[in-house]
Write a protein that holds these residues in place. Sequence first.
Motif, short mmCIF file in Angstrom:
data_model
loop_
_atom_site.label_atom_id
_atom_site.label_comp_id
_atom_site.label_asym_id
_atom_site.label_seq_id
_atom_site.Cartn_x
_atom_site.Cartn_y
_atom_site.Cartn_z
N TRP A 186 0.84 -1.17 0.00
CA TRP A 186 0.09 0.11 0.03
C TRP A 186 1.00 1.33 0.01
N ARG A 187 1.92 1.44 0.84
CA ARG A 187 2.91 2.42 0.78
C ARG A 187 3.58 2.62 -0.53
N SER A 188 3.68 1.57 -1.45
CA SER A 188 4.35 1.92 -2.63
C SER A 188 3.19 2.02 -3.75
N LYS A 189 2.09 1.89 -3.66
CA LYS A 189 1.05 2.11 -4.50
C LYS A 189 -0.05 2.88 -4.02
N GLN A 190 0.46 4.09 -3.22
CA GLN A 190 -0.77 4.75 -2.59
C GLN A 190 -1.42 5.90 -3.57
N ASN A 191 -1.03 5.78 -4.93
CA ASN A 191 -1.64 6.54 -5.81
C ASN A 191 -2.66 5.64 -6.72
N SER A 192 -2.82 4.44 -6.50
CA SER A 192 -3.40 3.69 -7.14
C SER A 192 -4.99 3.76 -6.95
N TRP A 193 -5.59 4.00 -7.84
CA TRP A 193 -7.18 4.10 -7.53
C TRP A 193 -7.76 2.72 -6.97
N LEU A 194 -7.53 1.57 -7.49
CA LEU A 194 -7.85 0.35 -6.95
C LEU A 194 -7.32 0.15 -5.44
N GLN A 195 -6.17 0.65 -4.85
CA GLN A 195 -5.75 0.36 -3.80
C GLN A 195 -6.32 1.41 -2.62
N TRP A 196 -6.82 2.60 -3.21
CA TRP A 196 -7.53 3.38 -2.50
C TRP A 196 -9.11 2.82 -2.17
N ALA A 197 -9.65 2.22 -3.46
CA ALA A 197 -11.03 1.70 -3.36
C ALA A 197 -10.99 0.54 -2.38
N ALA A 198 -10.01 -0.17 -2.24
CA ALA A 198 -9.83 -1.26 -1.26
C ALA A 198 -9.93 -0.81 0.14
N THR A 199 -8.98 0.28 0.25
CA THR A 199 -8.90 0.65 1.69
C THR A 199 -10.04 1.52 2.23
N SER A 200 -10.66 1.85 1.23
CA SER A 200 -11.74 2.58 1.75
C SER A 200 -13.32 2.21 1.54
N THR A 201 -13.39 0.79 1.61
CA THR A 201 -14.39 -0.08 1.38
C THR A 201 -15.53 0.27 2.52
N VAL A 202 -15.06 0.23 3.79
CA VAL A 202 -16.10 0.58 4.92
C VAL A 202 -16.52 1.89 4.77
N PHE A 203 -15.55 2.88 4.37
CA PHE A 203 -16.38 4.37 4.42
C PHE A 203 -17.05 4.59 3.28
N SER A 204 -16.89 3.84 2.07
CA SER A 204 -17.86 4.21 0.74
C SER A 204 -18.84 3.41 1.09
#
Length: 204
Positions: free
Chosen positions: A85-103
């Motif tokens: 995650w630290r290496s791909k923090q600009n990836s849309w899919l990584q952001w979508a994955a880590t914000s599942t509960v939020f969304s």
Amino acid sequence: MVLKLAAALSGLVLILFVGFHLATNLLLWQGADALDRAAIALHNQLWLPMAEVIVMGAIAVHFLTVLMLAWRNRQARGPQPYAQWRSKQNSWLQWAATSTVFSGSGLALFLLLHLRHFRWTPHDPGDTAALVIQTLHEPMLAIAYGLGAAFLTLHLSHGLRSLVRSLGLFYPKWAGVGQRLAIAIAIGLGLGFSSLSVLAIGLP
């Protein structure tokens, strides 16, 4: 494994419902009469109450299983984020994955608002188009529906990819294609619902 399967199957039910719901509402582009006729026909179906129970049950199961999976994953990795995650923090899919509960939480709040206006408030199915237009003419509600479409896009960007993986349909050699397809479907659904807001605002 049981939690992932329950989240996937309940998510599949909800995706099918969202697709059907969007297809019905897009009839507004053909005119108010087209949407009203579809709404009347739908409300006359004997299977509608059972379908509503299934959808509401799927929402409950999906929300609880996603929360439990998120909590379990957080417990497993500890307070530090994964190196990936630290290496791909600009990836849309990584952001979508880590914000599942939020969304997902945003979608849950939007669902309550939507039900308040279109399900819990009695209205004639023959006046559905007029109710849609009236609702989206209110600036704050139009903004809320825009946010709902954005939450849907974000949630499905990860959810669709997780769905096919959990059901064993995501082969490694198709990973890139699957990711792009997931994003395309998520964006397509989001734009579809957003188009209704744009259309309604332009109608008298």
